[in-house]
Enzyme design. Structure first.
Site, mmCIF file in Angstrom:
data_model
loop_
_atom_site.group_PDB
_atom_site.id
_atom_site.type_symbol
_atom_site.label_atom_id
_atom_site.label_comp_id
_atom_site.label_asym_id
_atom_site.label_seq_id
_atom_site.Cartn_x
_atom_site.Cartn_y
_atom_site.Cartn_z
ATOM 1 N N GLY A 83 -5.082 6.249 -0.011
ATOM 2 C CA GLY A 83 -6.431 6.387 0.499
ATOM 3 C C GLY A 83 -7.418 5.521 -0.249
ATOM 4 C CG HIS A 98 -1.488 15.873 0.450
ATOM 5 N ND1 HIS A 98 -2.670 16.085 1.123
ATOM 6 C CD2 HIS A 98 -1.433 14.545 0.190
ATOM 7 C CE1 HIS A 98 -3.300 14.935 1.275
ATOM 8 N NE2 HIS A 98 -2.584 13.983 0.703
ATOM 9 N NE ARG A 117 -13.867 32.960 49.944
ATOM 10 C CZ ARG A 117 -15.180 32.775 50.107
ATOM 11 N NH1 ARG A 117 -15.641 31.617 50.556
ATOM 12 N NH2 ARG A 117 -16.035 33.725 49.809
ATOM 13 C CE1 TYR A 158 -3.128 3.081 0.700
ATOM 14 C CE2 TYR A 158 -1.667 3.523 2.563
ATOM 15 C CZ TYR A 158 -2.673 3.931 1.710
ATOM 16 O OH TYR A 158 -3.219 5.179 1.831
ATOM 17 C CG ASN A 164 -0.144 8.093 6.870
ATOM 18 O OD1 ASN A 164 -0.108 6.893 7.011
ATOM 19 N ND2 ASN A 164 -1.244 8.789 7.071
#
Length: 517
Positions: free
Chosen positions: A70, A93, A289, A63, A205
């Site tokens: 994807g 990208h 406080r 892959y 990735n």
């Protein structure tokens, strides 16, 4: 001021665990990075790359190496195009938008990606790791737009800029100057890198951007808890408040560890070790406080934020992972940034509460109905000049605006998952958006802290001008003296922007050593 420490030895990367502090030191330029020369480490990296080559020869399908990415994983890439596939990945990208990451954040991104790849299960070469170290060594850093990541499959779009720069494309910040990457490499005689089959995927990735930003956010947040504690002590003193609200036995009755620690610091600052039988002033307002209860939430969250971030930092988080030791390829979803997203969403909520706390303290300090005899708006002008001067009036308005904006930004990003990439990425983390939100919230909180710190130091000094004032505790006196080395008191009105910007810079630099760990 703490004297400058000696330059630390370089951070040696060999697949061992590193800390958030290591990331911050490298990001802020205090520490260099080197790749281990250990033969065992280098052999482990080389085995992953060799096993990947073996898989290609024997199986022919991996892959992201011989397939599209994807939802295109079923699309085979012709053998003659395999070598160019990584270039296509970072090229398509290259669509980031928005502002670019600051230099410190970019150094952190490069380091965090390096640390992950040094785990030895990403199928990359030693040469790629050396190229990443080279970027840090020469301070030649990719220009990375901060928008465009949904946090799964990791920070693909921003990390594409890192991959492209290694290959001589896009732009870099070269020792502070923006220029083409090709020029910066050529000037140093370095040939653009040619990504090997899985190296584009291994670089992009993963969760490096969100984790790097998370490490920087953590460091800023941890300092703000200490600073908020010191500002609270100054405010209590300036307001002639009740220092015994922080009694040790009182906090033993509700023993959240961080809350207990904050109360102890306040006791030491206010020199209030022993509570009298009955306090002269019974009830201060909640913003003083209950300060340990507000700051304590952040203190008690720091350990688990660290756990989430350091686990992510020291993980292999690309896909697939290449396990040469057991001879297998492991497909999964380690690029999913859910832990970082949850840490950053909660950090920004807890930290925004610090702004709300300090803004309320400032509101008390400037208001003659609540500040127990201090001048209106803490003006330092003479009595005859008071009608003309307005002191911290506008500063308090500004602090209120910054607080409101910080609180508005606390909407969690992680619940806004969007289905993307043809529904392959149908559940995503939004971790990078959460981390960016956290950094913006921290900037706003630092602005509120700067404003309240400025005013609280003025209030302590104005209180001491009163004839019936108790002496200022030694630790607070020493702090105000140190503060005055940087910032002058406010007498006649002056434009306060320069003071506040200077203070924000000092806070970011962690200028004051406040409490021992």
């Amino acid at each position: 001021m703490t004297p400058p420490a000696e330059t630390p030895a370089p951070l040696t990367l060999d697949g061992s665990l590193i800390t958030l502090e290591n990331v911050v030191d490298v990001a802020e330029g205090r520490r260099a990075v080197e790749l281990s020369a250990d033969t065992t480490f280098r052999a482990r990296i080389a085995r992953g790359s060799a096993f990947l080559s073996q898989l290609l020869e024997e199986d022919g399908v991996v892959y992201g190496v011989t397939t599209g990415y994807g939802d295109a994983c079923t699309r085979a890439v012709p053998p003659e195009d395999i070598d160019s596939l990584p270039q296509h990945l970072y090229t398509f990208h290259g669509c980031g938008m928005g502002a670019t990451l600051p230099v410190d954040a970019t150094r952190a991104v490069v380091l965090v990606r390096l640390v992950s790849l040094c785990r030895g299960v990403s199928g990359v070469s030693v040469e790629l790791l050396e190229r990443l170290v080279w970027l840090l060594e020469h301070d030649v850093l990719p220009v990375i737009p901060e928008e465009g990541s949904v946090g799964a499959s990791g920070d693909l779009t921003p990390l594409s800029y890192l991959a492209a720069v290694l290959c001589g494309e896009r732009e870099v910040i070269d020792n502070g100057h923006r220029r083409p990457a090709s020029e910066a490499l050529a000037e140093r005689g370095l040939t653009p890198y040619r990504l090997k089959p899985k190296e584009g995927l291994a670089l992009m990735n993963g969760t490096a951007v969100m984790t790097a930003l998370g490490a920087l956010a953590y460091a800023r947040c941890a300092y703000l808890t200490q600073l908020a504690t010191r500002i609270t002590a100054l405010s209590v003193n300036a307001l002639a408040g009740n220092p015994y609200h922080f009694d040790a036995d009182l906090f033993a009755a509700k023993p959240h560890p961080g809350q207990v620690d904050v109360a102890a610091r306040l006791r030491e600052d206010l020199h209030a070790p022993t509570t009298p039988r009955n306090s002269p002033r019974l009830q201060d307002r909640y913003s003083t406080r209950c300060a340990p209860h507000v700051i304590g939430v952040v203190e008690d969250s720091l350990p688990w934020w660290r756990q989430f971030l350091e686990n992510e930092l020291n993980s292999a988080n690309d896909n697939p992972l290449i396990d040469a030791e057991h001879g297998k390829v492991m497909h999964g979803g380690h690029f999913y940034g859910g832990h970082v997203a949850f840490a950053m969403d909660s950090l920004k909520q807890a930290t925004a509460n610090l702004a709300d706390l300090l803004d309320r303290q400032l509101a008390l300090l400037v208001d003659t109905r609540f500040n127990h005899g201090l001048p209106s708006n803490l003006s330092g002008a003479s009595a005859e000049r008071l009608p003309l001067n307005h002191g911290y009036k506008a500063v308090q308005i500004g602090a209120s605006a910054w607080t409101a904006e910080a609180l508005k930004l606390t909407m969690p990003a992680s619940v806004f998952s969007r289905s993307t990439e043809c529904h392959n990425q149908d559940k995503v983390s939004m971790g990078t958006i959460a981390a960016r939100d956290a950094l913006r919230v921290l900037t706003l909180v630092e602005q509120v802290a700067a404003a309240t710190l400025h005013a609280a130091c003025q209030g302590v000094e104005l209180r001491q001008q009163q004839s019936d004032a108790e002496p200022t505790p030694a630790r607070l006196t020493a702090f105000v003296d140190e503060f005055r080395q940087e910032i002058a008191p406010l007498g006649e009105d002056r434009a306060m922007e320069a003071d506040l910007r200077r203070l924000c810079t000092l806070i970011r630099q962690r200028r004051w050593s406040l409490y021992d760990a």
